[in-house]
Design a protein around this motif. Structure first.
Motif, short mmCIF file in Angstrom:
data_model
loop_
_atom_site.label_atom_id
_atom_site.label_comp_id
_atom_site.label_asym_id
_atom_site.label_seq_id
_atom_site.Cartn_x
_atom_site.Cartn_y
_atom_site.Cartn_z
N ALA A 28 -0.20 -2.50 11.05
CA ALA A 28 -0.53 -3.42 12.15
C ALA A 28 -1.34 -4.61 11.66
O ALA A 28 -1.31 -5.68 12.29
CB ALA A 28 -1.28 -2.67 13.24
N GLN A 29 -2.04 -4.47 10.53
CA GLN A 29 -2.80 -5.58 9.96
C GLN A 29 -1.93 -6.50 9.10
O GLN A 29 -2.42 -7.50 8.58
CB GLN A 29 -3.94 -5.05 9.10
N GLY A 30 -0.68 -6.15 8.92
CA GLY A 30 0.23 -6.99 8.14
C GLY A 30 0.48 -6.51 6.73
O GLY A 30 1.21 -7.16 5.97
N HIS A 31 -0.09 -5.37 6.36
CA HIS A 31 0.16 -4.84 5.03
C HIS A 31 1.51 -4.15 4.97
O HIS A 31 1.99 -3.59 5.97
CB HIS A 31 -0.94 -3.85 4.64
N ARG A 32 2.13 -4.16 3.80
CA ARG A 32 3.41 -3.47 3.60
C ARG A 32 3.11 -2.03 3.18
O ARG A 32 2.39 -1.81 2.20
CB ARG A 32 4.23 -4.17 2.53
N ILE A 33 3.65 -1.07 3.92
CA ILE A 33 3.32 0.33 3.71
C ILE A 33 4.55 1.09 3.20
O ILE A 33 5.65 0.95 3.75
CB ILE A 33 2.84 0.99 5.01
N THR A 34 4.34 1.91 2.16
CA THR A 34 5.32 2.92 1.77
C THR A 34 4.63 4.26 1.87
O THR A 34 3.62 4.51 1.21
CB THR A 34 5.82 2.70 0.33
N LEU A 35 5.16 5.13 2.73
CA LEU A 35 4.55 6.43 3.00
C LEU A 35 5.34 7.51 2.27
O LEU A 35 6.55 7.64 2.45
CB LEU A 35 4.56 6.69 4.51
N PHE A 36 4.64 8.29 1.42
CA PHE A 36 5.27 9.35 0.64
C PHE A 36 4.92 10.71 1.23
O PHE A 36 3.76 10.99 1.53
CB PHE A 36 4.80 9.31 -0.81
N ASP A 37 5.95 11.57 1.36
CA ASP A 37 5.70 12.93 1.83
C ASP A 37 6.57 13.90 1.03
O ASP A 37 7.70 13.58 0.68
CB ASP A 37 6.00 13.07 3.31
N ILE A 40 0.83 -1.19 0.00
CA ILE A 40 0.00 0.00 0.00
C ILE A 40 0.87 1.24 0.00
O ILE A 40 1.78 1.38 0.83
CB ILE A 40 -0.93 0.02 1.23
N ALA A 41 0.58 2.16 -0.93
CA ALA A 41 1.21 3.48 -0.93
C ALA A 41 0.30 4.43 -0.19
O ALA A 41 -0.87 4.59 -0.54
CB ALA A 41 1.42 3.96 -2.35
N VAL A 42 0.82 5.08 0.86
CA VAL A 42 0.08 6.11 1.57
C VAL A 42 0.69 7.45 1.17
O VAL A 42 1.88 7.68 1.37
CB VAL A 42 0.16 5.91 3.10
N CYS A 43 -0.12 8.32 0.59
CA CYS A 43 0.36 9.59 0.07
C CYS A 43 -0.03 10.71 1.03
O CYS A 43 -1.21 11.00 1.21
CB CYS A 43 -0.24 9.86 -1.31
N GLY A 44 0.99 11.31 1.66
CA GLY A 44 0.76 12.38 2.61
C GLY A 44 1.02 11.97 4.04
O GLY A 44 0.38 11.04 4.54
N LEU A 60 5.15 -1.36 -8.04
CA LEU A 60 3.71 -1.45 -8.24
C LEU A 60 2.99 -1.63 -6.91
O LEU A 60 3.44 -2.41 -6.07
CB LEU A 60 3.37 -2.61 -9.18
N PHE A 61 1.85 -0.93 -6.75
CA PHE A 61 1.10 -0.97 -5.50
C PHE A 61 -0.26 -1.63 -5.72
O PHE A 61 -0.89 -1.44 -6.75
CB PHE A 61 0.90 0.45 -4.95
N ASP A 62 -0.67 -2.37 -4.71
CA ASP A 62 -2.01 -2.97 -4.75
C ASP A 62 -3.08 -1.93 -4.43
O ASP A 62 -4.22 -2.05 -4.89
CB ASP A 62 -2.10 -4.11 -3.74
N LEU A 63 -2.72 -0.91 -3.63
CA LEU A 63 -3.68 0.09 -3.20
C LEU A 63 -2.94 1.38 -2.90
O LEU A 63 -1.83 1.36 -2.36
CB LEU A 63 -4.43 -0.37 -1.95
N VAL A 64 -3.55 2.50 -3.27
CA VAL A 64 -3.04 3.82 -2.91
C VAL A 64 -4.03 4.48 -1.97
O VAL A 64 -5.23 4.52 -2.25
CB VAL A 64 -2.84 4.70 -4.17
#
Length: 393
Positions: A25-34, A7-11, A146-150
């Motif tokens: 915490a749910q086990g997803h892999r997060i990349t946070l962009f700022d 998952i890409a988290v934007c902001g 590639l991200f599964d969800l943004v």
């Protein structure tokens, strides 16, 4: 529950940091962009309502943020000329629950420290411009994916809003506010109350205790003055002395606070608009916080609504194995509550921020009487607490 997603988290604001924590915490892999070289907060004070505090407790951060903020027992406002009470909301009619006023930096610090402690990947100096299928397009046309969800947490002016499945309903609000974080002045101000003064609906002055930015810092107050965005440049050119004289004419107790404002640059202009995504999701993208819905801050729900979005998104992903089903479930979980508070904001705001003459007259003569009636007291407190219309869980 779906298999773990990338998952890409934007902001990296409140919504982005909180969603990164919850989904990691749910086990997803997060990349946070700022976009900043180092993530940093924007803004001054806000009130965390019982709804937002419940989400922070769920994230394991409630104890620390309570140690930084100021407990709010009451929202209290008077007309500057007559002294008539035109706002009086007390949390104690709801039992033990209270609001918590915090500096936005304090909330950011608590969330950001938790993101670092959890080892979440953070990409700084990354200005998100667009999406291309499963990739995020950044500054200088750099692509990540590639991200599964943004998750779009970029705010009401996010460049990703065109990727929503439904239209964006938007209108600008004439009034905003100039604000500053100043040293807490102490008496005669109440350390457990938001206090305001009004002259009709064109003047609104507020003093809010906001606690400390970090544990070792001094206590602060958020001071704000209602102002049309179109008038900001004229206000700046007129100089501080004229403005201070006007403020003190409405509220002499502010003299000590105003003494600490020595340069116009200390007062920051906040502009507001009303926007709603009819469907806060699209193909592999979901919108939370101000990206999904924004309104006047009159009811003080912005950060709380964002935290409720985070909780609903995490629940939807946990309850649904299919991503499309999860995003639809998220939208349904939040639809009624968001629409209700946006409607309430549209109703209340003109009584406190507008050029109307009749509405503030009605406010000044009716609110004082209505707020002394038991059922009305409880209704107002439930609205302010963010609990009005919220499904019980």
């Amino acid at each position: 529950m779906a298999a773990p997603l990338h998952i890409a988290v934007c902001g990296a604001g409140i919504a982005g940091l909180a969603s990164s924590l919850a989904l990691s915490a749910q086990g997803h892999r997060i990349t946070l962009f700022d976009q900043f070289e180092a993530p940093r907060p924007l803004g001054s004070g806000l009130i965390l309502q019982p709804t937002g505090l419940a989400v922070l407790d769920w994230l394991g951060l409630g104890q620390r943020i309570r140690g930084l903020g100021a407990r709010i027992d009451r929202l209290y406002g008077k007309a500057s000329g007559s002294g008539r009470v035109v706002l009086d909301v007390r949390y104690d009619v709801l039992g033990d629950e209270r609001g918590l006023a915090v500096h936005r930096a304090a909330l950011f610090n608590v969330l950001h420290d938790a993101v670092r402690a959890q080892g979440i990947e953070v990409e700084t100096a990354s200005h998100v411009k667009d999406l291309d299928d499963n990739s995020v397009i950044l500054n200088q046309d750099r692509r990540e994916g590639l991200f599964d969800l943004v998750v779009d947490a970029l705010g009401s002016r996010s460049p990703l809003i065109p990727h929503a499945a439904g239209p964006d309903y938007r209108s600008a609000l004439g009034y905003g506010a100039i604000w500053a974080s100043l040293p807490w002045p102490g008496a005669p101000f109440d350390v457990n109350a938001l206090e305001q003064r009004y002259d009709r609906a064109s003047v609104m002055i507020g003093v809010l205790p906001i606690g400390r930015q970090v544990e070792t810092a001094p206590e602060q107050a958020a001071f704000f003055w209602s102002l049309k965005a179109a008038d900001f440049e004229a206000w700046r050119k007129a100089g501080l002395d004229q403005w201070k004289h006007t403020v003190l004419g409405h509220w002499p107790d502010c003299a000590g606070l105003l003494d600490t404002v020595t340069d116009a640059s200390q007062m920051v202009m906040a502009r507001y608009d009303h926007h709603t995504l009819s469907l806060p999701f699209g193909r592999r993208i979901v919108f939370i916080g101000d990206s999904a819905h924004a309104t006047s801050p009159q009811l003080g729900q912005g950060a709380n609504m964002a935290l409720l979005d985070v909780h609903a998104l995490a629940a939807a992903l946990k309850e649904n194995a299919d991503l499309r089903d999860a995003l639809g479930s998220y939208a349904r979980k939040r639809r009624f509550h968001v629409k209700l508070y946006q409607g309430l904001s549209r109703v209340f705001t003109p009584f406190y921020q507008s050029d109307s003459t009749l509405l503030p007259m009605a406010r000044d003569h009716l609110v004082s009487s209505i707020s002394r009636i038991g059922p009305a007291q409880k209704l107002l407190a439930r609205i302010v607490s963010g609990k009005f219309g919220l499904p019980r869980t």
